[in-house]
Write a protein that holds these residues in place. Structure first.
Motif, PDB file in Angstrom:
ATOM      1  N   ILE A 509      39.609  48.991  44.263  1.00 11.84           N
ATOM      2  CA  ILE A 509      39.745  50.253  43.515  1.00 11.84           C
ATOM      3  C   ILE A 509      41.142  50.852  43.651  1.00 11.84           C
ATOM      4  O   ILE A 509      41.366  52.014  43.326  1.00 11.84           O
ATOM      5  CB  ILE A 509      38.678  51.277  43.937  1.00 11.84           C
ATOM      6  N   GLY A 510      42.096  50.048  44.178  1.00 12.85           N
ATOM      7  CA  GLY A 510      43.486  50.480  44.173  1.00 12.85           C
ATOM      8  C   GLY A 510      43.985  51.156  45.422  1.00 12.85           C
ATOM      9  O   GLY A 510      44.995  51.873  45.378  1.00 12.85           O
ATOM     10  N   GLN A 511      43.332  50.922  46.565  1.00 12.36           N
ATOM     11  CA  GLN A 511      43.749  51.536  47.826  1.00 12.36           C
ATOM     12  C   GLN A 511      44.465  50.522  48.717  1.00 12.36           C
ATOM     13  O   GLN A 511      44.144  49.332  48.686  1.00 12.36           O
ATOM     14  CB  GLN A 511      42.540  52.087  48.579  1.00 12.36           C
ATOM     15  N   PRO A 512      45.405  50.964  49.545  1.00 16.71           N
ATOM     16  CA  PRO A 512      45.999  50.068  50.534  1.00 16.71           C
ATOM     17  C   PRO A 512      44.921  49.591  51.506  1.00 16.71           C
ATOM     18  O   PRO A 512      44.171  50.400  52.063  1.00 16.71           O
ATOM     19  CB  PRO A 512      47.028  50.955  51.252  1.00 16.71           C
ATOM     20  N   PRO A 599      42.316  47.651  38.935  1.00 14.79           N
ATOM     21  CA  PRO A 599      41.563  48.684  39.656  1.00 14.79           C
ATOM     22  C   PRO A 599      41.060  49.804  38.755  1.00 14.79           C
ATOM     23  O   PRO A 599      39.997  50.372  39.021  1.00 14.79           O
ATOM     24  CB  PRO A 599      42.567  49.198  40.692  1.00 14.79           C
ATOM     25  N   THR A 600      41.805  50.144  37.702  1.00 12.37           N
ATOM     26  CA  THR A 600      41.329  51.208  36.806  1.00 12.37           C
ATOM     27  C   THR A 600      40.079  50.747  36.054  1.00 12.37           C
ATOM     28  O   THR A 600      39.121  51.514  35.895  1.00 12.37           O
ATOM     29  CB  THR A 600      42.426  51.603  35.804  1.00 12.37           C
ATOM     30  N   ALA A 601      40.074  49.503  35.596  1.00  8.30           N
ATOM     31  CA  ALA A 601      38.911  48.978  34.876  1.00  8.30           C
ATOM     32  C   ALA A 601      37.704  48.902  35.801  1.00  8.30           C
ATOM     33  O   ALA A 601      36.574  49.216  35.386  1.00  8.30           O
ATOM     34  CB  ALA A 601      39.229  47.605  34.298  1.00  8.30           C
ATOM     35  N   TYR A 602      37.937  48.499  37.073  1.00  7.98           N
ATOM     36  CA  TYR A 602      36.826  48.370  38.010  1.00  7.98           C
ATOM     37  C   TYR A 602      36.223  49.736  38.341  1.00  7.98           C
ATOM     38  O   TYR A 602      34.995  49.892  38.389  1.00  7.98           O
ATOM     39  CB  TYR A 602      37.304  47.670  39.280  1.00  7.98           C
ATOM     40  N   GLN A 603      37.073  50.729  38.562  1.00  5.15           N
ATOM     41  CA  GLN A 603      36.568  52.086  38.803  1.00  5.15           C
ATOM     42  C   GLN A 603      35.705  52.554  37.640  1.00  5.15           C
ATOM     43  O   GLN A 603      34.610  53.100  37.830  1.00  5.15           O
ATOM     44  CB  GLN A 603      37.736  53.064  38.971  1.00  5.15           C
ATOM     45  N   SER A 604      36.209  52.345  36.443  1.00  6.48           N
ATOM     46  CA  SER A 604      35.490  52.784  35.247  1.00  6.48           C
ATOM     47  C   SER A 604      34.151  52.069  35.122  1.00  6.48           C
ATOM     48  O   SER A 604      33.124  52.691  34.804  1.00  6.48           O
ATOM     49  CB  SER A 604      36.350  52.529  34.005  1.00  6.48           C
TER      50      SER A 604
END
Length: 849
Positions: A509-512, A599-604
């Motif tokens: 989801i785009g986190q370190p 990550p943006t697509a996965y969050q959505s």
């Protein structure tokens, strides 16, 4: 304690000055665990089982077994949070002192040494190269204290047929730190073999072996209340990284170990990778050599001792043996963690040999001199950063002094001889310790204390405003275990027992994230909502941020949140879009899978599945303008590789963004970008936690319609790969619509603690799942309307329950798996030990009669 205390005063370590002992893992991890230990023991004992401060939540029983079960940690109760560094110094000094005392006790009980001579060996043991190099790994130092006690207990089992000493100390060691206990257990096998030549009859040897095996099993059994839950935890976390492919090879040239015979042969570069730290002093090393040449000691025992020594040395550099000592895993930093055993072994053999009546012959001293000159000549040919010419000369000087001392008979002046032995050994090992520690840098007390005070004050403000259950996000960070330090539910964690699925999810989801850590620095409105971050904390004026509040993120989408409180340097806001820890959701989430690395697509996708919504929330945006400086131009930014035209000049790629709405805009950046470029937003350095392996998300705009935003990538090297660099807009209307759907069925908590969540929920007709953001763990037991139900693992990470529409009472309770089984085995083993003790007493009573 006097020697190291004087050094700490000299270095102005708190409470004696503005420096601290905090460095590397001690400053970045352990100190926060100590704060958690103190707070849990005083206020929240249930957090010893589970804590929501461990990233999004995690078991703590197994974690504590590695980090915190040392009984000496109770000393930390007397030190408040901001001065915990002084507690660490006190604890460290005590462990140095107890290590020396323990070894002195062993020498006294075994009658190997007596009087003031004991100080030479006990000081060499307490300040050996391993403990100095691993002073920062304070949780391992207890092994130094318990090892001599266990060795004496083993001696009692073999020769006195007494069980209690060995069973007691080995049990305490296993409970204290199972990792170091594993190494000691291996060593007891070697010690038992070494003692065999002292037993003449094979029948007696077999009985001794039986007593040893039985006592060891009883110790393991008594420890099962810790070992069983911890073993299960390890198989779910750290154990998944066990190396299954073992190569028969040397990790480095064994001759490199000779450089470690120079005093102070250690520096920072030796922490991540290097050779074993084995320095015990020149005179003590001579004692080891003379042990093998001492004809008064049985030849069989000397041969076995030589083979054990060779085995230990081989273990430092031969990969299969190295893995064996480290339970099948290559150490991440701090190589050869078992070398404290080698130090003990060398000093113990030296103490066995260098007794008052021992006098080496001339030819033995010539051999020592020859090998000394040979070793130092070889070391002179090496180019290593941790040894300088002064160290070599000092080492050679102590070696020559040691040989001259050995040449003088003890009978000439017994008192003077004993004093010289202590003086030479103590000066030698102290010089080495001081030299090694001088090469390490430390965190200052203001850097630690002021940050801790600021974070605690801000956390207290939130707790005063809201007594419920929630998570807190922030854009500044001292360590990834800040939530442990200040006692709040966060999204960060750095520890050996984190389950691998959590870093995988957070990275997705785009986190370190990485093996062993997660850091919630790059959230979006969607992840803030999904993961229940009800409150946010940010530095009031980032451009004039206090140096003790290092920035780790940039979140303009927090600026429109409701202000709640403010401290002198931290602003606190409330996120009304945050979902509770559990809420009603659509059954689609049960079948949700990750089919994208965006990550943006996965969050959505996750949010859409939960809300049963068809419309994606992120829309790809084009840059309004791109400016190329000293690089070739390109029609497409994402995935392009830009190369410098003129290699000696600066180069950059400027991306101009002019938002057409007040929605949030996010920029994705691949992990390779961080190595090749630095980033500025509107000519201001962008604060971003630098360690990550997945594509991260940067919030570049919010409520900035029509305002120009310039994101600049400054090339660090000759070329830059714009890996996954894309711009997205969050469709606020779609997000708000899905949010309202998910807010319809919150779990209204009536009781919330680290291990128990109780409440009611009203599930709607289009919902069939109670979704939680509790990481899935078999230790969680669920009841719906007092009926046990089986939990589900969704999106590979979280716990969820299938549920029917209507109003339901929910109970979630956590108990570490196998804890009850472990307690039963521990009780039975303790009973066995008691009966064994009574049986032996009865036999002794009969013999007396």
């Amino acid at each position: 304690m006097i020697i190291m205390g004087a050094y700490f005063v000299y270095r102005s370590m708190a409470p004696f000055g503005k420096s601290t002992l905090l460095t590397v893992d001690l400053g970045q991890q352990y100190i926060d665990f100590f704060a958690y230990f103190r707070r849990s023991l005083l206020h929240h004992p249930d957090e010893f089982l589970y804590s929501f401060s461990k990233s999004l939540g995690g078991e703590m029983w197994g974690t504590n077994a590695y980090y915190l079960w040392s009984p000496l940690n109770l000393i930390l109760l007397f030190f408040p949070a901001a001065h915990l560094s002084s507690g660490v110094l006190t604890l460290t000094l005590l462990k140095y002192g107890l290590s020396g005392l323990s070894f002195a006790w062993l020498l006294t009980k075994s009658k190997l040494q007596s009087g003031i001579r004991i100080l030479a060996f006990s000081t060499a043991y307490a300040l050996n190269g391993w403990i100095i190099a691993n002073q920062l790994n304070i949780l391992w130092l207890d092994a130094m204290i318990f090892l001599p006690l266990i060795v004496w207990g083993l001696h009692q089992i073999i020769f006195a047929r007494k069980f209690s000493c060995y069973i007691s100390w080995l049990t305490i060691m296993i409970i204290d730190n199972y990792y170091m206990a594993w190494m000691i257990c291996i060593f007891t096998i070697l010690l038992f073999i070494w003692q065999l030549p002292l037993i003449n009859a094979w029948k007696t040897r077999l009985y001794a072996l039986g007593r040893y095996i039985l006592s060891s099993l009883i110790s393991v059994g008594i420890s099962c209340f810790v070992l069983l839950p911890t073993t299960y935890s390890l198989f779910q976390s750290k154990g998944t990284y066990t190396n299954n492919h073992i190569r028969s090879r040397f990790e480095y040239n064994p001759l490199k170990l000779l450089a470690k015979l120079v005093p102070g042969s250690f520096n920072f570069n030796q922490m991540p990778s290097g050779q074993a730290n084995i320095y015990v002093g020149m005179l003590i090393m001579f004692g080891l050599a003379l042990y093998f040449l001492n004809r008064k000691i049985k030849l069989g025992q000397r041969i076995i001792a030589f083979l054990i020594t060779a085995f230990l040395i081989l273990s430092f550099c031969y990969e299969p043996l190295d893995l064996f000592w480290h339970i099948g895993q290559f150490p991440v930093w701090y190589p050869s963690r078992f070398s404290f055993i080698f130090c003990f072994w060398v000093i113990f053999l030296a103490a066995t040999c260098l007794q008052k009546g021992f006098q080496p012959s001339k030819w033995q001293l010539v051999i020592l001199l020859f090998f000394t000159l040979t070793i130092f000549t070889y070391v002179e040919t090496l180019t290593v950063s941790y040894i300088n010419n002064s160290q070599k000369l000092i080492g050679l000087g102590f070696a020559i002094v040691g040989i001259l001392f050995l040449e003088i008979p003890h009978s000439v002046s017994p008192i003077m001889s004993d004093l010289l032995l202590v003086l030479i050994a103590t000066c030698d090992i102290s010089t080495s310790a001081y030299t090694a520690l001088n090469q390490i840098s430390y965190v200052s007390q203001p850097e630690f204390g002021e940050y801790t005070t600021a974070l605690n004050n801000a956390t207290a403000k939130v707790k005063q405003a809201d007594h419920g259950f929630y998570r807190i996000a922030k854009t500044f960070m001292r360590t990834k275990d800040d939530p442990f330090q200040s006692g709040f539910n966060g999204g960060d964690h750095f520890g050996s027992t984190i389950v691998p699925s959590l870093p995988v999810f957070m990275g997705a989801i785009g986190q370190p994230a990485g093996d062993g850590f997660v850091s919630y620095d790059n959230g979006t409105q969607i992840t803030d909502s999904l993961l229940g971050f009800r409150y946010t904390m940010a530095v009031i004026d980032p451009e004039r941020s206090e140096p003790f509040l290092p920035l780790s993120g940039y979140r303009p989408d927090w600026n429109t949140q409701e202000p709640v409180a403010v401290t002198s340097n931290i602003g606190i806001r409330k996120n009304k879009a945050a979902l509770p820890i559990a809420f009603g959701a659509n059954s689609r989430i049960l079948n949700s899978t990750r089919d994208t690395y965006d990550p943006t697509a996965y969050q959505s996708e996750i949010y859409q599945d939960l809300a049963n919504s068809p419309k994606p929330m992120f829309e790809v945006q084009n840059f309004n303008q791109v400016d190329f400086q000293n690089v070739q131009s390109a029609d497409q930014i994402t995935g392009s590789v830009f190369k410098k035209v003129h290699h000696n000049e600066g180069a950059s790629v400027k991306l101009e963004i002019i938002p057409t709405t007040n929605d949030s805009y996010y920029l994705t950046i691949g992990p390779n970008v961080k190595d090749d470029a630095s980033i500025t937003v509107n000519n201001r350095h962008f604060s971003q936690y630098q360690t990550y392996r997945d594509t991260v998300i940067i919030n570049v705009a919010h409520h900035q319609k029509g305002q120009k935003i310039i994101v600049t990538f400054h090339l660090k090297h000759s070329e830059l790969w714009m890996q996954n660099v894309s711009l997205y807009r969050l469709n606020q209307q779609v997000f708000n619509h899905d949010l309202r759907i998910l807010q319809r069925s919150p779990l209204k908590l009536s009781q919330a603690s680290a291990t128990t969540l109780k409440g009611t929920v009203n599930i709607k007709k289009d919902q069939g799942v109670l979704m939680t953001t509790i990481p899935y763990d078999k230790g969680w037991h669920a009841k719906i309307d007092n009926h046990p139900v089986k939990s589900q693992k969704v999106i590979g990470t979280f716990l969820a329950l299938k549920i029917n529409p209507g109003t339901h009472h929910i109970t979630l309770h956590y108990r570490p798996p196998y804890l009850i089984t472990g307690i039963i085995i521990s009780f039975l083993s303790l009973l066995t030990a008691f009966l064994l003790s009574r049986l032996k007493r009865n036999k002794e009573g009969l013999n007396i009669k």
